[in-house]
Design a protein around this motif. Structure first.
Motif, PDB file in Angstrom:
ATOM      1  N   PHE A 186       0.889  -1.210   0.020  1.00 15.94           N
ATOM      2  CA  PHE A 186      -0.065  -0.104   0.073  1.00 15.94           C
ATOM      3  C   PHE A 186       1.008   1.099   0.152  1.00 15.94           C
ATOM      4  CE2 PHE A 186      -3.979  -1.984   2.376  1.00 15.94           C
ATOM      5  CZ  PHE A 186      -4.327  -2.647   1.297  1.00 15.94           C
ATOM      6  N   LEU A 187       0.644   2.195  -1.099  1.00 12.32           N
ATOM      7  CA  LEU A 187       1.367   3.506  -0.982  1.00 12.32           C
ATOM      8  C   LEU A 187       0.322   4.482  -0.611  1.00 12.32           C
ATOM      9  CD1 LEU A 187       3.107   3.075  -4.461  1.00 12.32           C
ATOM     10  CD2 LEU A 187       3.674   2.210  -2.231  1.00 12.32           C
ATOM     11  N   PHE A 194       2.228   9.657  -2.717  1.00 18.72           N
ATOM     12  CA  PHE A 194       2.685   8.815  -3.803  1.00 18.72           C
ATOM     13  C   PHE A 194       1.650   8.863  -4.950  1.00 18.72           C
ATOM     14  CE2 PHE A 194       4.941   6.492  -0.294  1.00 18.72           C
ATOM     15  CZ  PHE A 194       6.085   5.989  -1.012  1.00 18.72           C
ATOM     16  N   LYS A 195       2.421   8.461  -6.184  1.00 14.67           N
ATOM     17  CA  LYS A 195       1.546   8.701  -7.390  1.00 14.67           C
ATOM     18  C   LYS A 195       1.674   7.322  -8.245  1.00 14.67           C
ATOM     19  CE  LYS A 195       0.454  12.833  -6.595  1.00 14.67           C
ATOM     20  NZ  LYS A 195      -0.951  13.317  -6.099  1.00 14.67           N
ATOM     21  N   GLU A 200       5.170   1.863 -10.643  1.00 14.69           N
ATOM     22  CA  GLU A 200       6.030   1.287 -11.600  1.00 14.69           C
ATOM     23  C   GLU A 200       7.422   1.063 -11.357  1.00 14.69           C
ATOM     24  OE1 GLU A 200       5.683   3.659 -15.144  1.00 14.69           O
ATOM     25  OE2 GLU A 200       3.473   3.673 -15.164  1.00 14.69           O
ATOM     26  N   GLU A 201       7.856   2.069 -10.333  1.00 15.38           N
ATOM     27  CA  GLU A 201       9.226   2.160  -9.878  1.00 15.38           C
ATOM     28  C   GLU A 201       9.616   1.053  -8.942  1.00 15.38           C
ATOM     29  OE1 GLU A 201      10.042   5.873  -8.210  1.00 15.38           O
ATOM     30  OE2 GLU A 201       9.708   6.822  -9.942  1.00 15.38           O
ATOM     31  N   LYS A 210       0.778  -7.198  -5.307  1.00 14.41           N
ATOM     32  CA  LYS A 210      -0.061  -6.149  -5.921  1.00 14.41           C
ATOM     33  C   LYS A 210       0.182  -4.900  -5.199  1.00 14.41           C
ATOM     34  CE  LYS A 210      -4.922  -5.102  -6.270  1.00 14.41           C
ATOM     35  NZ  LYS A 210      -4.993  -4.510  -7.957  1.00 14.41           N
ATOM     36  N   ILE A 211       0.450  -3.853  -5.912  1.00 15.81           N
ATOM     37  CA  ILE A 211       0.850  -2.438  -5.346  1.00 15.81           C
ATOM     38  C   ILE A 211      -0.667  -1.461  -5.759  1.00 15.81           C
ATOM     39  CG2 ILE A 211       2.519  -0.570  -5.431  1.00 15.81           C
ATOM     40  CD1 ILE A 211       4.496  -2.497  -6.586  1.00 15.81           C
ATOM     41  N   MET A 212      -0.685  -0.863  -4.817  1.00 17.18           N
ATOM     42  CA  MET A 212      -1.929   0.136  -5.145  1.00 17.18           C
ATOM     43  C   MET A 212      -1.798   1.203  -3.855  1.00 17.18           C
ATOM     44  SD  MET A 212      -4.939  -2.015  -3.362  1.00 17.18           S
ATOM     45  CE  MET A 212      -6.226  -0.751  -3.774  1.00 17.18           C
ATOM     46  N   ILE A 213      -2.107   2.472  -4.486  1.00 17.20           N
ATOM     47  CA  ILE A 213      -2.391   3.734  -3.818  1.00 17.20           C
ATOM     48  C   ILE A 213      -3.638   3.600  -2.905  1.00 17.20           C
ATOM     49  CG2 ILE A 213      -2.433   6.287  -3.726  1.00 17.20           C
ATOM     50  CD1 ILE A 213      -0.857   6.129  -6.549  1.00 17.20           C
TER      51      ILE A 213
END
Length: 241
Positions: A186-187, A194-195, A200-201, A210-213
Motif C-alpha cells: 500500500f502506497l 505517492f503517485k 512502476e518504480e 499487488k501495489i496500490m495507492i
C-alpha cells in the motif's frame, strides 16, 4: 470556550461535533477538513513548528495537542501559560474515548455518541478470508513503513490485514528488497504523495506483490474521520474477496 487545535484530525472532529469558528480560533496549516470552515480559522504554524507567540496572542481557554503529532518541548512551553489537553491515540478504543471526552468537554455528548456508533459500523465489515501481509509505505527517499505500534498498523489489523513489519517500532526505513514477502504493498497518499509512477518504480524490484495507492487519511486520521470511511473500507476489501 476558545480552542486552539494543534491536530488536523481533532480539528475536523471538533467541527463535526458542532463547534464553530467562534470557538475554534486557531489551527495548523494541515487542519484542512472541513475546508469550508477550516479555511476561516487562524493558522498557527505546522504541527511540528508551532508559532508559540501567535498562539499566546489568541489567548485560548484550551489547547488540544497530540503526543505523536506535536513536539514535546513546544507543548510543554504552552503548558506554562495555558490549559492543554494532550491526547495519545493508538487504538480504536483510544479513539472511542477521545470522541467521548471531547463530547463531554464541549457538551456535545449526543454528537459524540453518533460518531462513535458510525465508527463501529465502519469496521463492522466482512474481512478477507486470507490474512494478507501488507507493506504500508508512508515515505520515499528513504522508503519508510509503519511498525506494529502505530495507529495505522492497528487500522490495518482491524480491516483483516497483517502488517508485514508488525515486529518493528514506529516508522522504520526499509529497502524495496525488504517488501518482497508482502502480498500487498500500500502506497499512502500522505504524508508522501505517492503517485502511479511510483507503482512502476517499485514493481521493477517487487515483481509479484499487488501495489496500490490508498487514502492515507483513512488509515492515519483518527477522531470522527474514521466514521466517514465505511464505504472506502468496504470498497477496498471488496477487491480482495
Amino acid at each position: 470556550m476558545k480552542v486552539v487545535s494543534l491536530v488536523p484530525s481533532i480539528t475536523e472532529t471538533l467541527f463535526d461535533l458542532g463547534l464553530t469558528t467562534d470557538e475554534i480560533i486557531g489551527r495548523t496549516k494541515f487542519c484542512v477538513h472541513p475546508k469550508e470552515v477550516a479555511d476561516k480559522v487562524e493558522i498557527i504554524g505546522g504541527t511540528k513548528n508551532l508559532n508559540i507567540e501567535k498562539i499566546k496572542s489568541l489567548k485560548p481557554d484550551l489547547i488540544i495537542a497530540n503526543k505523536e503529532e506535536n513536539i514535546k518541548e513546544q507543548v510543554e512551553e504552552l503548558m506554562k501559560d495555558f490549559k492543554v489537553l494532550l491526547t495519545n491515540i493508538e487504538t480504536l478504543e483510544d479513539n472511542y474515548y477521545l470522541i467521548k471526552q471531547l463530547g463531554h468537554i464541549f457538551n456535545k455528548e449526543e454528537k459524540a455518541q453518533f460518531f462513535n456508533l458510525k465508527t463501529y459500523e465502519a469496521f463492522d465489515i466482512q474481512k478477507p478470508e486470507k490474512k494478507l501481509k501488507v507493506a504500508y509505505l508512508i515515505w520515499k527517499n528513504p522508503y519508510m513503513t509503519i511498525g506494529g505500534d502505530t495507529f495505522i498498523s492497528r487500522i490495518l489489523e482491524e480491516l483483516g490485514f497483517e502488517n508485514l513489519f508488525k515486529n518493528e517500532k514506529r516508522y522504520p526505513e526499509v529497502q524495496l528488497e525488504d517488501l518482497k514477502e508482502a502480498d500487498l504493498i500500500f502506497l499512502s497518499s500522505e504524508p508522501f504523495p505517492f503517485k502511479e509512477k511510483h507503482i512502476e518504480e517499485i514493481q521493477e524490484v517487487c515483481k509479484n506483490p499487488k501495489i496500490m495507492i490508498v487514502d492515507g487519511e483513512a488509515f492515519s486520521w483518527y477522531g470522527s474521520h474514521l466514521a466517514k470511511c465505511g464505504n472506502y473500507y468496504r470498497d477496498l476489501l471488496e477487491i480482495f474477496k
